[in-house]
Every structure is written in C-alpha cells, then in structure tokens.
Design a protein around this motif. Structure first.
Motif, PDB file in Angstrom:
ATOM      1  N   PRO A  59       0.837  -1.203   0.000  1.00 26.22           N
ATOM      2  CA  PRO A  59       0.000   0.000   0.000  1.00 26.22           C
ATOM      3  C   PRO A  59       0.872   1.253   0.000  1.00 26.22           C
ATOM      4  CG  PRO A  59      -0.090  -1.107   2.127  1.00 26.22           C
ATOM      5  CD  PRO A  59       0.733  -1.963   1.221  1.00 26.22           C
ATOM      6  N   TYR A  60       0.413   2.272  -0.693  1.00 27.21           N
ATOM      7  CA  TYR A  60       1.182   3.514  -0.773  1.00 27.21           C
ATOM      8  C   TYR A  60       0.239   4.679  -0.988  1.00 27.21           C
ATOM      9  CZ  TYR A  60       0.278   3.398  -5.759  1.00 27.21           C
ATOM     10  OH  TYR A  60      -0.360   3.374  -6.972  1.00 27.21           O
ATOM     11  N   THR A  61       0.753   5.846  -0.773  1.00 21.55           N
ATOM     12  CA  THR A  61       0.054   7.072  -1.108  1.00 21.55           C
ATOM     13  C   THR A  61       1.096   8.080  -1.535  1.00 21.55           C
ATOM     14  OG1 THR A  61      -1.542   8.730  -0.362  1.00 21.55           O
ATOM     15  CG2 THR A  61       0.092   8.008   1.234  1.00 21.55           C
ATOM     16  N   TYR A  62       0.668   9.092  -2.247  1.00 20.56           N
ATOM     17  CA  TYR A  62       1.614  10.134  -2.634  1.00 20.56           C
ATOM     18  C   TYR A  62       0.917  11.482  -2.607  1.00 20.56           C
ATOM     19  CZ  TYR A  62      -0.564   9.810  -7.245  1.00 20.56           C
ATOM     20  OH  TYR A  62      -1.477   9.802  -8.272  1.00 20.56           O
ATOM     21  N   PRO A  78      -0.004  17.445 -14.489  1.00 17.06           N
ATOM     22  CA  PRO A  78       0.475  16.520 -13.462  1.00 17.06           C
ATOM     23  C   PRO A  78       1.310  17.263 -12.425  1.00 17.06           C
ATOM     24  CG  PRO A  78       1.725  16.264 -15.476  1.00 17.06           C
ATOM     25  CD  PRO A  78       0.628  17.227 -15.779  1.00 17.06           C
ATOM     26  N   PRO A  79       1.327  16.768 -11.198  1.00 14.73           N
ATOM     27  CA  PRO A  79       2.126  17.422 -10.168  1.00 14.73           C
ATOM     28  C   PRO A  79       3.610  17.335 -10.498  1.00 14.73           C
ATOM     29  CG  PRO A  79       1.177  15.374  -9.356  1.00 14.73           C
ATOM     30  CD  PRO A  79       0.616  15.604 -10.712  1.00 14.73           C
ATOM     31  N   GLU A  80       4.337  18.334 -10.083  1.00 17.95           N
ATOM     32  CA  GLU A  80       5.769  18.384 -10.378  1.00 17.95           C
ATOM     33  C   GLU A  80       6.541  17.308  -9.637  1.00 17.95           C
ATOM     34  OE1 GLU A  80       7.536  20.262 -12.572  1.00 17.95           O
ATOM     35  OE2 GLU A  80       5.551  20.765 -13.300  1.00 17.95           O
ATOM     36  N   ASN A  81       6.586  17.386  -8.332  1.00 11.30           N
ATOM     37  CA  ASN A  81       7.290  16.412  -7.511  1.00 11.30           C
ATOM     38  C   ASN A  81       6.325  15.882  -6.464  1.00 11.30           C
ATOM     39  OD1 ASN A  81       9.847  16.461  -8.682  1.00 11.30           O
ATOM     40  ND2 ASN A  81      10.386  18.307  -7.550  1.00 11.30           N
ATOM     41  N   CYS A  82       6.306  14.568  -6.295  1.00  5.61           N
ATOM     42  CA  CYS A  82       5.423  13.945  -5.315  1.00  5.61           C
ATOM     43  C   CYS A  82       6.241  13.138  -4.325  1.00  5.61           C
ATOM     44  CB  CYS A  82       4.415  13.031  -6.005  1.00  5.61           C
ATOM     45  SG  CYS A  82       3.203  13.916  -6.975  1.00  5.61           S
ATOM     46  N   ASP A  83       5.872  13.264  -3.055  1.00  7.10           N
ATOM     47  CA  ASP A  83       6.467  12.444  -2.007  1.00  7.10           C
ATOM     48  C   ASP A  83       5.647  11.161  -1.906  1.00  7.10           C
ATOM     49  OD1 ASP A  83       8.313  14.429  -1.424  1.00  7.10           O
ATOM     50  OD2 ASP A  83       7.043  15.338   0.116  1.00  7.10           O
ATOM     51  N   VAL A  84       6.317  10.024  -1.908  1.00  5.61           N
ATOM     52  CA  VAL A  84       5.650   8.725  -1.827  1.00  5.61           C
ATOM     53  C   VAL A  84       5.789   8.211  -0.399  1.00  5.61           C
ATOM     54  CG1 VAL A  84       5.570   6.378  -2.741  1.00  5.61           C
ATOM     55  CG2 VAL A  84       6.196   8.277  -4.244  1.00  5.61           C
ATOM     56  N   TYR A  85       4.670   7.719   0.171  1.00  3.86           N
ATOM     57  CA  TYR A  85       4.633   7.218   1.534  1.00  3.86           C
ATOM     58  C   TYR A  85       4.126   5.775   1.541  1.00  3.86           C
ATOM     59  CZ  TYR A  85       4.793  12.199   2.578  1.00  3.86           C
ATOM     60  OH  TYR A  85       5.147  13.524   2.630  1.00  3.86           O
ATOM     61  N   VAL A  86       4.656   4.971   2.436  1.00  4.97           N
ATOM     62  CA  VAL A  86       4.191   3.599   2.643  1.00  4.97           C
ATOM     63  C   VAL A  86       3.980   3.396   4.138  1.00  4.97           C
ATOM     64  CG1 VAL A  86       5.356   2.676   0.599  1.00  4.97           C
ATOM     65  CG2 VAL A  86       6.555   2.683   2.777  1.00  4.97           C
ATOM     66  N   PRO A  87       3.160   2.422   4.535  1.00  8.03           N
ATOM     67  CA  PRO A  87       3.010   2.154   5.971  1.00  8.03           C
ATOM     68  C   PRO A  87       4.322   1.642   6.563  1.00  8.03           C
ATOM     69  CG  PRO A  87       1.320   1.007   4.695  1.00  8.03           C
ATOM     70  CD  PRO A  87       2.280   1.595   3.731  1.00  8.03           C
ATOM     71  N   LEU A  88       4.526   1.920   7.818  1.00  5.38           N
ATOM     72  CA  LEU A  88       5.756   1.506   8.490  1.00  5.38           C
ATOM     73  C   LEU A  88       5.972   0.000   8.373  1.00  5.38           C
ATOM     74  CD1 LEU A  88       8.199   2.197  10.252  1.00  5.38           C
ATOM     75  CD2 LEU A  88       6.723   1.967  12.246  1.00  5.38           C
ATOM     76  N   SER A  89       4.900  -0.777   8.459  1.00 12.39           N
ATOM     77  CA  SER A  89       5.036  -2.236   8.402  1.00 12.39           C
ATOM     78  C   SER A  89       5.508  -2.729   7.031  1.00 12.39           C
ATOM     79  CB  SER A  89       3.709  -2.908   8.755  1.00 12.39           C
ATOM     80  OG  SER A  89       2.700  -2.483   7.868  1.00 12.39           O
ATOM     81  N   ALA A  90       5.296  -1.932   5.980  1.00 13.45           N
ATOM     82  CA  ALA A  90       5.697  -2.339   4.627  1.00 13.45           C
ATOM     83  C   ALA A  90       6.942  -1.590   4.151  1.00 13.45           C
ATOM     84  CB  ALA A  90       4.549  -2.088   3.660  1.00 13.45           C
ATOM     85  N   TYR A  91       7.571  -0.826   5.025  1.00 18.80           N
ATOM     86  CA  TYR A  91       8.686   0.020   4.625  1.00 18.80           C
ATOM     87  C   TYR A  91       9.853  -0.774   4.047  1.00 18.80           C
ATOM     88  CZ  TYR A  91      12.357   3.549   4.846  1.00 18.80           C
ATOM     89  OH  TYR A  91      13.368   4.396   4.516  1.00 18.80           O
ATOM     90  N   GLN A  92      10.259  -1.842   4.722  1.00 19.52           N
ATOM     91  CA  GLN A  92      11.406  -2.609   4.253  1.00 19.52           C
ATOM     92  C   GLN A  92      11.116  -3.264   2.902  1.00 19.52           C
ATOM     93  OE1 GLN A  92      14.471  -2.611   5.823  1.00 19.52           O
ATOM     94  NE2 GLN A  92      15.088  -3.499   3.877  1.00 19.52           N
TER      95      GLN A  92
END
Length: 169
Positions: A59-62, A78-92
């Motif tokens: 799972p992710y969001t940006y 489209p957006p210029e730069n997007c930060d991508v986030y994932v849940p802590l449990s799926a980070y690795q």
C-alpha cells in the motif's frame, strides 16, 4: 530508529530526539499504520514507482511535495514532484522493491534488524492472521444469516402475491 510525525520520515540515529529536517520532537513507538516517506519522484519515474509498489501489493500514497507546491496554471497538469509514503510495516519491502527497480540507490542500506521495523511488521502480520475458530464462527453465522434472508424474501413474496390475488377475487 525514530519517527518524525510531521515529516513522516524515519530518523536513522536513535539518540536524536528532534528531526533534523523540521526540528520537531521525534517518537520511538509509532503505529505500524504510520505513513513513512520513502522517495520523491515525478513524471514517468513516479508512474514506475507506483506500478512497482502496486505489483508488489504494497500500500502507498503520494502527495505533491510541499517544497514544490507552486501554482499550476491548468488543474489537469500533473504534479511536479510527489512524495511517496508507505506504511511503516511495509517500509522494508517497499525499500527493497524500489532498490530492485533502480528508483533508489542501495547506498543507504536499511537495517533490517531494526526493532522498530520488526515490531511494525510483526503487528501487521498478527493483525492479518485470523484465529481459525473465529473464522469458522464467522462463516457459520454468515451462512445462517444468508439462509434467514432467503426465507424472509420467500415469505414476503408469498404474502405480496396473496394480497394481489385477494384484490382481484
């Protein structure tokens, strides 16, 4: 590792009580649902990252990066730069996936033995696993509820048909 609740970043040094980016106090016990910043991308690279995370069932969001949130002339641009986030449990897993596709360099190796990441993974895994007895009870209750609905629908149909017949006799 510590976690900044404002930047959503993992801080590698555990002795730091403030985030080096925003200077906000960090915490050492975030939820395994906590979103964690993993990379900033745009255009084709963002689409490549999204596809890789989707294919890996991560799972992710940006969101559009705050530092680049300028005025766009057209809303459809489209957006210029997007930060991508994932849940802590799926980070690795997300980190390994993005290194695998070349979106991140492996220079900053993640510490897989980090207790914060291990705890988040364990909590997520325990939450996904359902007790077999509880799963069986849920199936039985669902089956009984379905049968009850069928009986009620059949009874109501007979009742309505009898009312219609009675109106024409």
């Amino acid at each position: 590792m510590r976690y900044c609740t404002k930047c959503k970043k993992l801080i590698k040094t555990s002795d730091s009580v403030s985030c080096p980016t925003c200077k906000r106090k960090t915490i050492d016990d975030p939820s395994h649902y906590s979103p964690v910043y993993i990379v900033t991308a745009n255009g084709f690279e963002l689409e490549r990252i999204r596809a890789a995370l989707h294919d890996a069932d991560i799972p992710y969001t940006y969101n559009e990066s705050r530092r680049d949130a300028g005025i766009r002339i057209l809303n459809s641009a489209p957006p210029e730069n997007c930060d991508v986030y994932v849940p802590l449990s799926a980070y690795q897993d997300a980190w390994d996936t993005l290194v695998g596709i070349g979106a991140l360099s492996g220079a900053e190796e993640q510490n897989e033995d980090d207790p914060l990441l291990q705890k988040a993974k364990k909590e997520a895994k325990e939450e996904k696993e359902l007790d077999p007895a509880k799963a069986k009870r849920i199936r039985v209750i669902s089956l009984l509820a379905f049968l009850l609905i069928l009986v009620i629908v059949a009874w109501l149909t007979d009742f309505v048909i009898e009312l219609i017949k009675g109106a024409f006799v």
